[in-house]
Design an enzyme around this catalytic site. Structure first.
Site, PDB file in Angstrom:
ATOM      1  N   ASP A  69      -3.239 -18.184   0.702  1.00 42.95           N
ATOM      2  CA  ASP A  69      -4.266 -18.892  -0.080  1.00 42.95           C
ATOM      3  C   ASP A  69      -4.931 -19.971   0.778  1.00 42.95           C
ATOM      4  OD1 ASP A  69      -1.814 -20.220  -0.099  1.00 42.95           O
ATOM      5  OD2 ASP A  69      -1.915 -20.825  -2.207  1.00 42.95           O
TER       6      ASP A  69
ATOM      7  N   ASP B 132      -6.473  -6.826   4.269  1.00 45.53           N
ATOM      8  CA  ASP B 132      -7.594  -6.164   3.594  1.00 45.53           C
ATOM      9  C   ASP B 132      -8.504  -7.215   2.965  1.00 45.53           C
ATOM     10  OD1 ASP B 132      -9.122  -4.070   2.400  1.00 45.53           O
ATOM     11  OD2 ASP B 132      -8.077  -4.465   0.513  1.00 45.53           O
TER      12      ASP B 132
ATOM     13  N   TYR C 223       0.822  -1.213   0.000  1.00 46.65           N
ATOM     14  CA  TYR C 223       0.000   0.000   0.000  1.00 46.65           C
ATOM     15  C   TYR C 223       0.856   1.264   0.000  1.00 46.65           C
ATOM     16  CZ  TYR C 223      -4.691  -1.900   0.940  1.00 46.65           C
ATOM     17  OH  TYR C 223      -5.916  -2.513   0.853  1.00 46.65           O
TER      18      TYR C 223
ATOM     19  N   LYS D 174       2.867 -15.278   2.566  1.00 48.37           N
ATOM     20  CA  LYS D 174       3.023 -16.004   1.297  1.00 48.37           C
ATOM     21  C   LYS D 174       4.515 -16.286   1.156  1.00 48.37           C
ATOM     22  CE  LYS D 174       1.399 -17.655  -2.626  1.00 48.37           C
ATOM     23  NZ  LYS D 174       0.537 -18.859  -2.680  1.00 48.37           N
TER      24      LYS D 174
HETATM   25  C1  IPM Z   1     -10.330  -1.000   4.100  1.00 47.97           C
HETATM   26  C2  IPM Z   1     -10.559  -0.385   2.754  1.00 47.97           C
HETATM   27  C3  IPM Z   1      -9.382   0.523   2.419  1.00 47.97           C
HETATM   28  C4  IPM Z   1      -8.124  -0.338   2.402  1.00 47.97           C
HETATM   29  C5  IPM Z   1      -9.514   1.314   1.107  1.00 47.97           C
HETATM   30  C6  IPM Z   1     -10.761   2.170   1.090  1.00 47.97           C
HETATM   31  C7  IPM Z   1      -8.308   2.142   0.820  1.00 47.97           C
HETATM   32  O1  IPM Z   1     -10.751  -1.368   1.796  1.00 47.97           O
HETATM   33  O2  IPM Z   1     -10.162  -0.250   5.077  1.00 47.97           O
HETATM   34  O3  IPM Z   1     -10.345  -2.229   4.197  1.00 47.97           O
HETATM   35  O4  IPM Z   1      -7.856  -1.001   1.394  1.00 47.97           O
HETATM   36  O5  IPM Z   1      -7.419  -0.352   3.408  1.00 47.97           O
HETATM   37 MG    MG Z   2     -10.924  -3.291   2.598  1.00 47.38          MG
END
Ligand code: IPM
Ligand code: MG
Length: 330
Positions: A196, A220, A118, A163
């Protein structure tokens, strides 16, 4: 909800509202204006509404609402994202999975929130793109400490998801985990799963899990999957914590543009996030529990928003459901 808690328990909360995401882009061109950051830094806790929407989703756009959320997480240093998944027996039927499979689910995912793919460098040319994923030993260690401390207060089971058969960052993650947990938390039962396989085990034996710790993107994805155990993405809260007392609290769902403005969204994720805020940033455990019990009571009485409705329930809208929860606090 929080105003009601203040009234009933004799507290005084000061609220300040600030813009982030699409509204902030429209007002200032920036998804996280400096005023918002300053106000969040001054606060004891931040409760966040979901960001994003079709208006700001042009793939060519340089500025996106989600950048505001990611920058806020980084600015506040909230590296540990706690996402509890508890199945309320009254809504077990709302899960697409068999009720006997989900009935005893009580797990919490600890998602690393300010590192990994990210936040790595991104690049794009006409016909190629790259997102860099980096983790340091220190970043892995600090999230493991949060997860292990949490597991120690629960059923003492920790599952680390990576992973490591493919990714270098995951090999580091696993090495640090295999050293740190037995050394510093010998009473914790440690399991490691490849992501997975973890996705599969979450569906085949969800009640076995206690605390799951994983990196940003895996967390996520797995938490959206895990929300289906509870029955709806709209039910799940989250707390994002760092070293300071100020935490960031938000439902795990997005802005749900398909139902925007209809008054039918499930408010449970947000209300339960406010409960987490009371627990983790304000140390008001009784008040937090009161909110969680209130949500359970309203669900037990058969009230449902559309996303978790079943044949016999009393289907209602967002505001009415939220009012019913507020009314339970007295
Ligand atoms: C979450 C959301 C966010 C993320 C997005 C909106 C950037 O999906 O908080 O899970 O990916 O962290
Ligand atoms: Mg999310």
């Amino acid at each position: 909800m929080l105003a009601r808690i203040a009234d009933v328990y004799g507290h005084r909360f000061e609220f300040s509202e600030q813009q982030v995401g699409g509204a902030a882009i429209d007002a200032t061109g920036d998804p996280l204006p400096a005023d918002t950051v300053a106000s969040c830094r001054e606060a004891d806790a931040v409760l966040l509404g979901a960001v994003g929407g079709p208006k700001w989703s042009d793939p060519e756009a340089k500025v996106r609402p989600e950048q505001g959320l990611l920058r806020l997480r980084a600015e506040l240093g909230v590296f540990a994202n706690l996402r509890p998944v508890r199945v309320n027996p009254h809504v077990a039927a709302a899960s697409p999975l068999k009720p006997e499979l989900v009935r005893n689910v009580d797990l919490i995912v600890v998602r690393e929130l300010t590192g990994g793919i990210y936040f790595g460098e991104k690049s794009r040319t006409a016909d190629a793109a790259s997102d860099l994923c980096t983790y340091t030993t220190g970043e892995v260690e600090r999230i493991l400490h949060v997860a292990a401390a949490l597991a120690a207060k629960r059923r003492s089971k920790l599952c680390s998801v990576d992973k490591a058969n493919v990714l270098e960052t995951s090999r580091l993650w696993r090495q640090v985990t295999d050293r740190l947990i037995p050394e510093q938390y010998p009473a914790i039962e440690l399991e490691t799963l490849l992501v997975d396989a973890a996705a599969m085990h979450l569906l085949s034996r969800p009640a076995d899990f206690d605390v799951i710790v994983t990196e940003n993107m895996f967390g996520d994805i797995l938490t959206d999957e895990a929300s289906m155990l509870a029955g709806s993405l709209g039910l799940l809260p989250s707390a994002s914590l760092g070293h300071s007392r100020c935490g960031l609290y938000e439902p795990i769902h997005g802005s749900a543009p398909d139902i925007a403005g209809k008054g039918i969204a499930n408010p449970c994720g947000t209300i339960a996030s406010a409960a987490m805020l009371l627990r983790h940033s304000l140390e008001l455990e009784n008040e937090a529990t009161a909110i969680e019990v209130a949500i359970d009571q309203v669900l037990a009485a058969g009230k449902r928003t559309a996303d978790i409705a079943d044949g016999g329930s009393d289907v209602t809208g967002t505001a009415d459901f939220a009012q019913a929860v507020v009314a339970q606090i007295n």
